[in-house]
Design a protein around this motif. Sequence first.
Motif, PDB file in Angstrom:
ATOM      1  N   TYR A  72      52.272  44.956  16.207  1.00 16.24           N
ATOM      2  CA  TYR A  72      51.739  44.690  15.410  1.00 16.24           C
ATOM      3  C   TYR A  72      51.561  45.762  14.656  1.00 16.24           C
ATOM      4  O   TYR A  72      50.958  46.930  15.228  1.00 16.24           O
ATOM      5  CB  TYR A  72      51.043  43.814  15.147  1.00 16.24           C
ATOM      6  CG  TYR A  72      50.511  43.834  13.575  1.00 16.24           C
ATOM      7  CD1 TYR A  72      51.178  42.908  12.528  1.00 16.24           C
ATOM      8  CD2 TYR A  72      48.814  44.321  13.125  1.00 16.24           C
ATOM      9  CE1 TYR A  72      50.017  43.121  11.111  1.00 16.24           C
ATOM     10  CE2 TYR A  72      48.438  44.708  11.793  1.00 16.24           C
ATOM     11  CZ  TYR A  72      49.107  43.364  11.269  1.00 16.24           C
ATOM     12  OH  TYR A  72      48.508  43.164  10.048  1.00 16.24           O
ATOM     13  N   GLY A 130      49.835  47.217  10.681  1.00 14.71           N
ATOM     14  CA  GLY A 130      50.008  47.864   9.664  1.00 14.71           C
ATOM     15  C   GLY A 130      48.846  48.750   8.431  1.00 14.71           C
ATOM     16  O   GLY A 130      48.297  49.582   9.927  1.00 14.71           O
ATOM     17  N   VAL A 159      44.800  44.703   5.071  1.00 10.82           N
ATOM     18  CA  VAL A 159      45.528  45.411   5.934  1.00 10.82           C
ATOM     19  C   VAL A 159      46.817  45.439   5.437  1.00 10.82           C
ATOM     20  O   VAL A 159      47.260  44.234   4.855  1.00 10.82           O
ATOM     21  CB  VAL A 159      45.429  44.548   6.803  1.00 10.82           C
ATOM     22  CG1 VAL A 159      46.211  44.705   7.934  1.00 10.82           C
ATOM     23  CG2 VAL A 159      44.216  44.447   8.148  1.00 10.82           C
ATOM     24  N   PHE A 179      50.735  45.342   5.227  1.00  9.42           N
ATOM     25  CA  PHE A 179      52.306  44.873   5.761  1.00  9.42           C
ATOM     26  C   PHE A 179      53.081  46.539   5.136  1.00  9.42           C
ATOM     27  O   PHE A 179      53.247  45.568   3.848  1.00  9.42           O
ATOM     28  CB  PHE A 179      52.567  43.898   5.859  1.00  9.42           C
ATOM     29  CG  PHE A 179      54.699  44.241   7.243  1.00  9.42           C
ATOM     30  CD1 PHE A 179      54.048  44.148   8.566  1.00  9.42           C
ATOM     31  CD2 PHE A 179      55.600  43.579   6.524  1.00  9.42           C
ATOM     32  CE1 PHE A 179      54.628  44.423   9.474  1.00  9.42           C
ATOM     33  CE2 PHE A 179      56.356  44.159   7.391  1.00  9.42           C
ATOM     34  CZ  PHE A 179      55.829  44.389   8.419  1.00  9.42           C
TER      35      PHE A 179
END
Length: 161
Positions: free
Chosen positions: A32, A34, A56, A58
């Motif tokens: 992941y 971010g 956060v 994306f």
Amino acid sequence: MLFRSRPSVLGIAEDTLEFALEAAEDAHPNEYLGVFRGTPAEELDLDADGDVITDVLFIPKTTSSPVQATLQSDLVPNDRHTVGTVHSHPNGVLAPSDQDRQMFGRWPVHVILGAPYGRDCWRAFDREGEPRDLDVLDVEIPTDEEFFDFDQEDIDEELGL
């Protein structure tokens, strides 16, 4: 003043850390990735100078696999409240790789989350890749409730229907 330095980072909001851990777990077995954004402490009713990590982001076109995640750096907001990155290591290792360290130089805070993504499965690092303290703060994250205050009539009007 044409150029302003980035504010210091005081800590991360507890809800933001929980969000990042859940997002990493949802992305597992892929990494992941971010980008952290901060909110000035005074906007959170804290008597301090600096930012608290509250968001956060994306970034569009981010790619992810079990061994790496990459983002389009030209799509990252370039302002003083973009303060770092967060990414996961599905193997659970809470130390930066050489590739991680190459990305770290741009911002003051980088967090690595590791499987199994529990409350203690993360570490913070500075721009050189050295461990740093990052307090978890119990603060109320402001929301722009007007942004979500719409109904079907508003949508139809916006679409010209």
